[in-house]
Design an enzyme around this catalytic site. Sequence first.
Site, PDB file in Angstrom:
ATOM      1  N   LYS A 199       0.841  -1.198   0.000  1.00 10.11           N
ATOM      2  CA  LYS A 199       0.000   0.000   0.000  1.00 10.11           C
ATOM      3  C   LYS A 199       0.878   1.251   0.000  1.00 10.11           C
ATOM      4  O   LYS A 199       1.903   1.303   0.681  1.00 10.11           O
ATOM      5  CB  LYS A 199      -0.902  -0.036   1.239  1.00 10.11           C
ATOM      6  CG  LYS A 199      -1.888   1.101   1.363  1.00 10.11           C
ATOM      7  CD  LYS A 199      -2.692   0.899   2.645  1.00 10.11           C
ATOM      8  CE  LYS A 199      -3.730   1.975   2.851  1.00 10.11           C
ATOM      9  NZ  LYS A 199      -4.501   1.745   4.094  1.00 10.11           N
TER      10      LYS A 199
ATOM     11  N   SER B 239      -9.167   1.434   3.376  1.00 13.04           N
ATOM     12  CA  SER B 239      -8.233   2.202   2.581  1.00 13.04           C
ATOM     13  C   SER B 239      -7.227   1.364   1.803  1.00 13.04           C
ATOM     14  O   SER B 239      -6.485   1.906   0.980  1.00 13.04           O
ATOM     15  CB  SER B 239      -7.475   3.172   3.497  1.00 13.04           C
ATOM     16  OG  SER B 239      -6.768   2.477   4.503  1.00 13.04           O
TER      17      SER B 239
ATOM     18  N   SER C  61      -9.638  -1.235   7.263  1.00 12.45           N
ATOM     19  CA  SER C  61      -8.957  -1.070   5.983  1.00 12.45           C
ATOM     20  C   SER C  61      -8.158  -2.231   5.437  1.00 12.45           C
ATOM     21  O   SER C  61      -7.717  -2.169   4.288  1.00 12.45           O
ATOM     22  CB  SER C  61      -8.051   0.164   6.035  1.00 12.45           C
ATOM     23  OG  SER C  61      -8.806   1.317   6.283  1.00 12.45           O
TER      24      SER C  61
END
Length: 469
Positions: A80, A155, A179
């Site tokens: 990420k 996220s 997330s």
Amino acid sequence: MTTDIVFSDATRLAELIRTRQVSPVEVVQAHLDRIAAVDPKVNAMVTVAERALDDARAAEAAVLAGGALGPLHGVPFTVKDSIDTAGVPTQRGSPIFKGRVPEADATSVARLKEAGAILLAKTNLPEFSYWIESDNLLSGRSNNPWDLERTPGGSSGGESAAIAAGMSPLGLGTDLAISVRGPAAQTGIVSLKATHGRVPMTGIWPRAPRRFWHVGPMARSIRDLALAFSLLSGPDGQDGYASRTVAADAGLGTAPGRPLRVGWLVEPGFGPINPEVAATVQAAAEALKGAGCLVEAVRIPALERDFALDVFNKLHVMEIKPAFREATAGRGRDELYTMAKTMLALPDTSMEDYIAAEQAAERLRDGYAEYFRRYDALVTPVLPIPAHKHGVTEFVINGQTVDATYLQGATVPLNVTGLPGLSMRFGTSNEGLPINVQVVASWQAESTILQVAALLETLSPVRDLHPSL
């Protein structure tokens, strides 16, 4: 062979590489080819690591030399774009950080590299890693590979989409309230949010509120989560929360010498839940019962007294706004996207409400502690609905209208309390979308979660399904 490679799990790829049935170069190239083929539709990737093939060639040479190999030798992984990667841009989903290149890897990245894994690419996220859909001004919107008109979540949505679409076998995401678990549910992969402090957050932004943030693995199989967790966990001497010394179980746990005691819960306590999701949770519970576990429906009174999402909202707004103000100081509004503007405009929590929320958080911890005196594990929903269309901010669930933050209703209690939770697929909606369940255990009991999840994996009616792109 290429299809087999891109939809194999990391453990299998490591075995194929170690036994010289396939080379690291072939594995990395297959994933690069897959990215080129499908990412224009999915938009999961932000930056492809320029050294990936060079690293693969070095890994191949090590195999041919016959030396000792790490457990993930030659296996590509993605990260990420809020997690620092040395020499590879980490831009945090914002033009404010465009072109930012860290000098050092985050602890979690360094540990996977030490195990022989090869950084393949950085994946998309919402601005500042802060929303339930992965969209930002810098790299745009990620799409769900099961239905491009739907979100892969946030996220860590780019990460979930990349793994589901065969662009990566293993990845790292972060979790403030939902997330890693929510995006996994929206794309049908697996993910683990370990006990708070088990995996260091060093090299990851934002850190505030530190007591709620986690970093964790996202993958295709439970055995991959177990392996990744064994590599990622443990103090690093930099993250003060990562100070626990309980050893991580490198396997999938051992039976306690008696049937596992498992409760399952859909409502009340998490907000409204879609009937298809509720049925999937019950199906998972029934499957465990059929496999010899002692299973029953339960209630946790603390969740009914204090709605964890309300508690979280009152606490985290006060704690995260200073980090947002610092990051955006002196920047124009045209550099800010939806969530930064929204967060900065929210009123501060009053001190009275803040203290009340702290006390409620303690009651939630006590409530779970009481539950885990009697049970080994808990099975719940991850999300109240399957993956939703892009841009939807309000939902009608079981006749009740709720805003989009309610998607966090079943996941955020584990951030408020620090409990570990795992997200895994166990069903399919009428529209062909994945439905995951969440497996929860007591603090430090990741081996129990992995044991229950591994059992569910063998019982799952939806194994080895991949989206068609």
